[in-house]
Scaffold this motif. Structure first.
Motif, PDB file in Angstrom:
ATOM      1  N   VAL A  15      40.118  27.727  44.262  1.00 43.78           N
ATOM      2  CA  VAL A  15      41.322  28.547  44.428  1.00 43.78           C
ATOM      3  C   VAL A  15      42.538  27.795  43.905  1.00 43.78           C
ATOM      4  O   VAL A  15      42.533  26.576  43.794  1.00 43.78           O
ATOM      5  CB  VAL A  15      41.563  28.926  45.908  1.00 43.78           C
ATOM      6  CG1 VAL A  15      40.454  29.801  46.450  1.00 43.78           C
ATOM      7  CG2 VAL A  15      41.740  27.683  46.771  1.00 43.78           C
ATOM      8  N   GLN A  88      34.489  32.374  40.353  1.00 47.93           N
ATOM      9  CA  GLN A  88      35.639  33.233  40.085  1.00 47.93           C
ATOM     10  C   GLN A  88      35.182  34.660  39.795  1.00 47.93           C
ATOM     11  O   GLN A  88      34.079  34.891  39.308  1.00 47.93           O
ATOM     12  CB  GLN A  88      36.436  32.692  38.903  1.00 47.93           C
ATOM     13  CG  GLN A  88      36.992  31.302  39.143  1.00 47.93           C
ATOM     14  CD  GLN A  88      37.890  31.222  40.348  1.00 47.93           C
ATOM     15  OE1 GLN A  88      38.935  31.852  40.389  1.00 47.93           O
ATOM     16  NE2 GLN A  88      37.481  30.455  41.351  1.00 47.93           N
ATOM     17  N   GLY A 118      40.240  39.305  46.540  1.00 50.73           N
ATOM     18  CA  GLY A 118      40.522  38.097  45.775  1.00 50.73           C
ATOM     19  C   GLY A 118      41.995  37.922  45.501  1.00 50.73           C
ATOM     20  O   GLY A 118      42.813  38.789  45.817  1.00 50.73           O
TER      21      GLY A 118
END
Length: 122
Positions: A15, A88, A118
């Protein structure tokens, strides 16, 4: 209190995000995301391939898209070098690009459930 996820050139990174505590709530106004509205739940859900998603970004505004990979590895250039990110979500825009410069940090929301799936980076 605030927290951030440190980024490391040796990776892998998952992240690029931070959170800050609001010390003066009277200075903050609650806003709904344009066209997305209020989230159905504060609990995020896991993204899945084929999921229809939406977001509102500073650069591109409101866009719709579809997740086509939820475990991608990619490299992005940062001030401290090229950083590798794993796990991702890759999203293809419904009509053109899903995101543009300035959209980083935008919340990606599952259209069907109205729940977060997300955060946009890069």
């Amino acid at each position: 209190m605030s927290h951030f996820a440190p980024l490391t050139p040796s990776g892998p990174n998952r992240v690029d995000c931070a959170i800050a505590e609001i010390l003066s709530p009277e200075l903050i106004g609650t806003r709904l995301m344009a066209k997305v509205g209020k989230l159905a739940s504060p609990q995020p859900i896991a993204a899945i391939e084929g999921m229809s998603v939406e977001k509102v970004g500073r650069g591109s505004g409101y866009t719709l898209g579809k997740a086509y990979d939820v475990s991608a590895t990619l490299t992005l250039s940062y001030g401290l070098g090229d950083l590798t990110f794993v796990d991702q979500i890759l999203i293809r825009g419904a009509s053109g690009s899903f995101s543009e410069d300035g959209d980083s940090g935008a919340l990606v929301v599952d259209v069907d459930s109205g729940q977060a799936a997300g955060l946009l980076i890069g």
